[in-house]
Design a protein around this motif. Sequence first.
Motif, mmCIF file in Angstrom:
data_model
loop_
_atom_site.group_PDB
_atom_site.id
_atom_site.type_symbol
_atom_site.label_atom_id
_atom_site.label_comp_id
_atom_site.label_asym_id
_atom_site.label_seq_id
_atom_site.Cartn_x
_atom_site.Cartn_y
_atom_site.Cartn_z
ATOM 1 N N GLY A 374 0.792 -1.223 0.000
ATOM 2 C CA GLY A 374 0.000 0.000 0.000
ATOM 3 C C GLY A 374 0.823 1.270 0.000
ATOM 4 N N GLY A 375 2.125 1.127 -0.108
ATOM 5 C CA GLY A 375 2.982 2.304 -0.184
ATOM 6 C C GLY A 375 3.258 2.980 1.140
ATOM 7 N N LEU A 376 3.085 2.265 2.246
ATOM 8 C CA LEU A 376 3.331 2.852 3.571
ATOM 9 C C LEU A 376 4.767 2.657 4.035
ATOM 10 N N LEU A 377 5.495 1.717 3.422
ATOM 11 C CA LEU A 377 6.855 1.403 3.834
ATOM 12 C C LEU A 377 7.808 1.559 2.648
ATOM 13 N N PHE A 382 13.137 -1.873 3.230
ATOM 14 C CA PHE A 382 12.578 -3.199 3.493
ATOM 15 C C PHE A 382 13.545 -4.285 3.027
ATOM 16 N N LYS A 383 14.200 -4.057 1.893
ATOM 17 C CA LYS A 383 15.148 -5.047 1.368
ATOM 18 C C LYS A 383 16.317 -5.261 2.315
ATOM 19 N N THR A 384 16.649 -4.240 3.108
ATOM 20 C CA THR A 384 17.758 -4.359 4.061
ATOM 21 C C THR A 384 17.285 -4.738 5.462
ATOM 22 N N LEU A 391 6.310 8.856 3.204
ATOM 23 C CA LEU A 391 5.514 10.020 3.581
ATOM 24 C C LEU A 391 4.066 9.611 3.829
ATOM 25 N N LYS A 392 3.508 8.802 2.955
ATOM 26 C CA LYS A 392 2.150 8.301 3.159
ATOM 27 C C LYS A 392 2.064 7.495 4.451
#
Length: 406
Positions: A374-377, A382-384, A391-392
């Motif tokens: 959902g574009g929150l992270l 995350f890959k690391t 911002l969202k």
Amino acid sequence: MPSILPDGDPAPSTGELPESALRGLGSRPFGFYVHVPFCVTRCGYCDFNTYTADELGPGAAHRDYADTAIAEIRLARRVLGDADLPVRTVFFGGGTPTLLPAADLGRILAAIDAEFGVSPGAEVTTEANPESVDPAYLTELRGAGFTRVSFGMQSAREHVLKVLDRRHTPGRAAQAVHEARRAGFEHVNLDLIYSTPGETDDDWRASLDAAIEAGPDHVSAYSLIVEQGTRLAARIRRGELPMPDDDVAADRYQLADELLEKAGFRWYEVSNWATSDEARCLHNLLYWTGGDWWAAGPGAHSHVGGTRWWNVKHPAAYARRLAEGASPAHAREVLTADDRETERLMLELRLASGYPLADVAPGARTTVATALGGGLLEPESFKTGRLVLTLKGRLLADALVRDLVS
């Protein structure tokens, strides 16, 4: 300091802490908070444990407060024993700490140093209302060892300040920043509030522009919260003012992030931006990363090793307890391991450094995947192995935390 104290278990009159709290003492960062509960007037939105002169009774005079706070600092040393606890950060909050003479704030700081030792290079901050200081006062603070000052600017528009019941005039906060710089303060913060009833987009942009132009190296921006029992809440209830709108608040936050980013500020906590790592508020980072701190003052909340306690609320009761040789603690709670991990998630996820993916409970992995989709992270973080808010995500941080711990 919130004005309503929570329930909890009885706190011993000696202030003694459980063995679990003292275990590992000194291995975690240690700081001091000093609550100064005095204000000239009560702002209409404020729900903090503060008092004007008319609200104080016998035993709570301004002139005696430094000695009373020093008595609690000495109690802290007795309770914490002989552990080596160099103080990395000290923060004077309120209220308006700078209603006390600069010499009194300096005496309190000197007592912390005498009892515990203030680390070389420690951050020492005081909050201040812009109208409560002048160049001589700021120079005296700097000479006493203060390294950082945080001014409550709130807005650059007179009609917005009026709704908030702020006494300073537009422009005074910027002038105070310049005075602090001339006094030798390298680190200066401005606090802003957005979504005040009657504030327009242009008002908020003007406040941001004025704050940036003033030249601080740190800006905090908070959405106005209407606390029950405040004068502002009563005015909204009577229909005199509209309730702040969540969608408007989100737009204001995005504008703040955009303008501050362009001016060289970087977010490091959802509501805080700094021009460099050195400009970040180290005291607040100590809170957000699970350090230990002793909080002196009426209603102040301390935390050491998973035990949290809070002092009696009224300054007169606080002074009376210490005069009798007793701890001013009202109640306390010992956090479970699950409590501490939940709080760690709530706080660290709000930081730009994020929260370790490996520490997410297995049952919450689906929520993480949904948040990522959902574009929150941030995908790269995350890959690391870190959960870092976009911002969202910052706009929806509270909801995401609720989903992760439910």
